[in-house]
Design an enzyme around this catalytic site. Structure first.
Site, PDB file in Angstrom:
ATOM      1  N   HIS A 135       0.180 -17.234   3.109  1.00  0.00           N
ATOM      2  CA  HIS A 135      -0.129 -18.578   2.613  1.00  0.00           C
ATOM      3  C   HIS A 135       0.282 -19.587   3.693  1.00  0.00           C
ATOM      4  O   HIS A 135       1.338 -19.397   4.327  1.00  0.00           O
ATOM      5  CB  HIS A 135       0.657 -18.822   1.308  1.00  0.00           C
ATOM      6  CG  HIS A 135       0.229 -20.055   0.570  1.00  0.00           C
ATOM      7  ND1 HIS A 135       0.606 -21.319   0.959  1.00  0.00           N
ATOM      8  CD2 HIS A 135      -0.573 -20.219  -0.526  1.00  0.00           C
ATOM      9  CE1 HIS A 135       0.082 -22.211   0.138  1.00  0.00           C
ATOM     10  NE2 HIS A 135      -0.650 -21.562  -0.779  1.00  0.00           N
TER      11      HIS A 135
ATOM     12  N   ASP B 122      30.128  -8.373  27.084  1.00  0.00           N
ATOM     13  CA  ASP B 122      29.792  -7.458  28.184  1.00  0.00           C
ATOM     14  C   ASP B 122      28.281  -7.378  28.415  1.00  0.00           C
ATOM     15  O   ASP B 122      27.537  -8.249  27.969  1.00  0.00           O
ATOM     16  CB  ASP B 122      30.479  -6.095  28.015  1.00  0.00           C
ATOM     17  CG  ASP B 122      30.039  -5.386  26.740  1.00  0.00           C
ATOM     18  OD1 ASP B 122      29.185  -5.936  26.030  1.00  0.00           O
ATOM     19  OD2 ASP B 122      30.552  -4.285  26.474  1.00  0.00           O
TER      20      ASP B 122
ATOM     21  N   ASP C 216       0.823  -1.214   0.000  1.00  0.00           N
ATOM     22  CA  ASP C 216       0.000   0.000   0.000  1.00  0.00           C
ATOM     23  C   ASP C 216       0.850   1.253   0.000  1.00  0.00           C
ATOM     24  O   ASP C 216       0.457   2.269  -0.571  1.00  0.00           O
ATOM     25  CB  ASP C 216      -0.955  -0.010   1.198  1.00  0.00           C
ATOM     26  CG  ASP C 216      -2.104  -0.962   0.946  1.00  0.00           C
ATOM     27  OD1 ASP C 216      -3.023  -0.595   0.204  1.00  0.00           O
ATOM     28  OD2 ASP C 216      -2.045  -2.100   1.463  1.00  0.00           O
TER      29      ASP C 216
HETATM   30  N1  COA Z   1      -5.372 -19.157   4.579  1.00  0.00           N
HETATM   31  C1  COA Z   1      -5.930 -20.363   4.628  1.00  0.00           C
HETATM   32  N2  COA Z   1      -5.851 -21.257   3.618  1.00  0.00           N
HETATM   33  C2  COA Z   1      -5.194 -20.860   2.529  1.00  0.00           C
HETATM   34  C3  COA Z   1      -4.597 -19.592   2.422  1.00  0.00           C
HETATM   35  C4  COA Z   1      -4.721 -18.716   3.508  1.00  0.00           C
HETATM   36  N3  COA Z   1      -4.179 -17.494   3.491  1.00  0.00           N
HETATM   37  N4  COA Z   1      -3.995 -19.493   1.228  1.00  0.00           N
HETATM   38  C5  COA Z   1      -4.193 -20.663   0.588  1.00  0.00           C
HETATM   39  N5  COA Z   1      -4.927 -21.489   1.362  1.00  0.00           N
HETATM   40  C6  COA Z   1      -5.339 -22.858   1.043  1.00  0.00           C
HETATM   41  C7  COA Z   1      -6.081 -22.919  -0.280  1.00  0.00           C
HETATM   42  O1  COA Z   1      -7.448 -22.717  -0.066  1.00  0.00           O
HETATM   43  C8  COA Z   1      -5.744 -24.302  -0.759  1.00  0.00           C
HETATM   44  O2  COA Z   1      -6.581 -25.216  -0.105  1.00  0.00           O
HETATM   45  P1  COA Z   1      -6.934 -26.661  -0.752  1.00  0.00           P
HETATM   46  O3  COA Z   1      -5.639 -27.407  -0.823  1.00  0.00           O
HETATM   47  O4  COA Z   1      -7.916 -27.253   0.194  1.00  0.00           O
HETATM   48  O5  COA Z   1      -7.493 -26.354  -2.119  1.00  0.00           O
HETATM   49  C9  COA Z   1      -4.323 -24.536  -0.255  1.00  0.00           C
HETATM   50  O6  COA Z   1      -4.167 -23.621   0.837  1.00  0.00           O
HETATM   51  C10 COA Z   1      -3.282 -24.272  -1.279  1.00  0.00           C
HETATM   52  O7  COA Z   1      -3.493 -22.994  -1.840  1.00  0.00           O
HETATM   53  P2  COA Z   1      -2.804 -22.567  -3.217  1.00  0.00           P
HETATM   54  O8  COA Z   1      -3.517 -23.214  -4.361  1.00  0.00           O
HETATM   55  O9  COA Z   1      -1.354 -22.791  -3.094  1.00  0.00           O
HETATM   56  O10 COA Z   1      -3.040 -20.996  -3.238  1.00  0.00           O
HETATM   57  P3  COA Z   1      -4.257 -20.233  -3.916  1.00  0.00           P
HETATM   58  O11 COA Z   1      -3.890 -19.941  -5.335  1.00  0.00           O
HETATM   59  O12 COA Z   1      -5.538 -20.936  -3.634  1.00  0.00           O
HETATM   60  O13 COA Z   1      -4.282 -18.879  -3.099  1.00  0.00           O
HETATM   61  C11 COA Z   1      -3.724 -16.706  -2.430  1.00  0.00           C
HETATM   62  C12 COA Z   1      -3.266 -17.915  -3.216  1.00  0.00           C
HETATM   63  C13 COA Z   1      -2.608 -15.672  -2.409  1.00  0.00           C
HETATM   64  C14 COA Z   1      -4.975 -16.117  -3.086  1.00  0.00           C
HETATM   65  C15 COA Z   1      -4.056 -17.146  -0.991  1.00  0.00           C
HETATM   66  O14 COA Z   1      -2.896 -17.705  -0.433  1.00  0.00           O
HETATM   67  C16 COA Z   1      -4.630 -16.083  -0.097  1.00  0.00           C
HETATM   68  O15 COA Z   1      -5.832 -15.832  -0.144  1.00  0.00           O
HETATM   69  N6  COA Z   1      -3.794 -15.495   0.788  1.00  0.00           N
HETATM   70  C17 COA Z   1      -4.233 -14.493   1.725  1.00  0.00           C
HETATM   71  C18 COA Z   1      -4.454 -13.182   1.040  1.00  0.00           C
HETATM   72  C19 COA Z   1      -4.769 -12.113   2.031  1.00  0.00           C
HETATM   73  O16 COA Z   1      -5.441 -12.343   3.028  1.00  0.00           O
HETATM   74  N7  COA Z   1      -4.306 -10.914   1.762  1.00  0.00           N
HETATM   75  C20 COA Z   1      -4.512  -9.811   2.650  1.00  0.00           C
HETATM   76  C21 COA Z   1      -3.274  -9.447   3.363  1.00  0.00           C
HETATM   77  S1  COA Z   1      -2.126  -8.682   2.309  1.00  0.00           S
HETATM   78 MG    MG Z   2      -3.338  -3.523   2.029  1.00  0.00          MG
END
Ligand code: COA
Ligand code: MG
Length: 297
Positions: free
Chosen positions: A231, A276, A159
């Site tokens: 993640h 120290d 941001d």
């Molecule tokens: N919390 C909980 N579970 C999560 C997760 C998170 N932050 N990120 C991924 N997972 C889960 C997925 O649902 C998936 O579950 P499954 O195996 O049952 O299908 C598994 O972990 C693997 O996920 P993956 O396929 O590697 O990632 P993705 O492409 O589904 O998601 C993101 C990538 C970045 C969208 C995801 O990690 C996410 O939403 N992160 C948080 C983003 C956020 O909150 N941002 C705000 C702060 S900057």
């Molecule tokens: Mg932000």
């Protein structure tokens, strides 16, 4: 308070991701109402989080924190009203400009706690304190702002980049550009000046385990006590990097033993190096941390 090594963000509108809370291994999760949730889903995310918190009252591992929407959205008060009854372990407040913004959210929490007959002041706040262009200029003020709910300071690079019209924040080798290094260091100093946890920002490349490990080890060496994660695969690495290593604990114990063997000495030699009082204090902190994490009795 035991340092929170890892805070895993979970989008507040994703039932599937919320279902991962118990197995994620993080010390804390942050259920997000802000940037991970599209405007059209804000209301639905609020009720999902409310329900989730209500179902978990009393279950406190991992800690459950909530990231609310920032003050200028007009959503903050309703976010808090929705979640406080579920007794979250803390609130992450994004896009703060200055301590007065945290004081405002603190006052909102005061009145909700009174209304709901909850312990007054029981919910701590960690601001994301560098997400606007003005915010870094006010970091030093946290130390004297008298914010009793302040539990930590963290910083945000994404941001901040947007706020200043930067098209990037890191060089190809992973190094933060200067403005971001500045914001990061000021956050670290401000947290320690305020006596609260310094939380490193997230590593956005969530498949880059090596980069995450390297930068997390550096962050701990520099004085951060934990880190944001986005993640689940990042959590174990972060926990490991922010836990004292066996070699560190051994070395700290050697330092304390050397002082114990030389009562009254302000400085001792150990392995050809001068040790120290600052080293002794650091060794005491590492041993206390190792005990808190159950690595030592
Ligand atoms: N919390 C909980 N579970 C999560 C997760 C998170 N932050 N990120 C991924 N997972 C889960 C997925 O649902 C998936 O579950 P499954 O195996 O049952 O299908 C598994 O972990 C693997 O996920 P993956 O396929 O590697 O990632 P993705 O492409 O589904 O998601 C993101 C990538 C970045 C969208 C995801 O990690 C996410 O939403 N992160 C948080 C983003 C956020 O909150 N941002 C705000 C702060 S900057
Ligand atoms: Mg932000």
């Amino acid at each position: 308070m035991l340092p929170i090594r890892s805070f895993l963000f979970i989008p507040g509108d994703s039932e599937k991701k919320l279902s991962k809370v118990d197995d994620c291994g993080a010390d804390a999760v942050i259920l997000d109402l802000e940037d991970a949730v599209a405007p059209a889903n804000k209301v639905a995310a609020r009720s999902l989080i409310t329900q989730f918190l209500m179902e978990r009252t009393g279950l406190r591992s991992p800690q459950i924190w909530v990231r609310i929407n920032p003050l200028d959205t007009g959503l903050t008060e309703a976010d808090l009203a929705a979640v406080v009854g579920g007794r979250p372990d803390g609130i992450i407040q994004p896009k703060t400009d200055r301590p007065a913004d945290v004081a405002l959210v603190s006052a909102m929490l005061d009145s909700l706690e009174v209304d709901l007959a909850l312990p007054l002041g029981g919910i701590p706040i960690i601001p994301v304190a560098t997400e606007t262009a003005i915010a870094p200029f006010h970091l030093g003020e946290y130390a004297t702002a008298g914010l009793s709910r302040l539990a930590g300071l963290t910083w945000g690079a994404e941001d901040l980049a947007t706020a200043i019209g930067a098209t990037g924040n890191r060089a190809a080798d992973g190094q933060w550009y200067f403005t971001f290094q500045l914001a990061r260091s000021l956050t670290l100093l401000a947290a320690h000046a305020s006596g609260v946890q310094a939380i490193e920002t997230l590593h956005a490349d969530f498949r880059d385990d090596e980069g995450l490990r390297h930068s997390s080890l550096l962050a701990r060496q520099e004085g951060f006590s934990g880190r944001l994660a986005i993640h689940p695969a990042q959590v174990a690495i972060i926990n490991e990097c922010f836990t004292p290593s066996p070699a560190e604990v051994d070395h700290a114990q050697e330092i304390l033993a050397a002082f114990a063997a030389n009562p009254g000495a302000g400085t001792v030699g150990l392995g050809g190096k001068m040790i120290d009082i600052p080293h002794r204090k650091q060794a005491e902190r590492i041993v206390a941390e190792a005990k808190a994490f159950g690595l030592l009795k």
